[in-house]
Design an enzyme around this catalytic site. Sequence first.
Site, short mmCIF file in Angstrom:
data_model
loop_
_atom_site.label_atom_id
_atom_site.label_comp_id
_atom_site.label_asym_id
_atom_site.label_seq_id
_atom_site.Cartn_x
_atom_site.Cartn_y
_atom_site.Cartn_z
N CYS A 166 35.38 38.72 40.01
CA CYS A 166 34.30 38.79 39.05
C CYS A 166 34.90 38.74 37.66
O CYS A 166 35.98 38.71 37.52
CB CYS A 166 33.63 40.24 39.20
SG CYS A 166 34.60 41.67 38.87
N CYS A 201 37.15 41.30 36.64
CA CYS A 201 38.50 41.17 37.32
C CYS A 201 39.35 40.32 36.75
O CYS A 201 40.64 40.15 36.49
CB CYS A 201 38.27 40.92 38.74
SG CYS A 201 37.36 42.20 39.98
#
Length: 88
Positions: free
Chosen positions: A10, A13
């Site tokens: 994501c 991340c």
Amino acid sequence: MKIEILGTGCPKCQALTKYVERAVEELGLKAEVVKVDSIEDILEYGVMSTPALAIEGKVLFAGKLPSYEEVYRLIDEHAGGGKDDGRA
């Protein structure tokens, strides 16, 4: 030093990955940075929400994206905080 970034890719991340790589470079550390993106592997750490950061197998935070400064501080503390500890 082994640093693991737990997350499935994501945007948070990805940002954490950039923070970690930048901190490792700025600190001049010899570190193995590993991305753990398998949900099964992430769950083995007891992490239910990503992104998460683990150093030497110990989860330091999960479920949030801390500031770059916080990531830098955590990595520096676990690297010995400026001691002669194998830094490049």
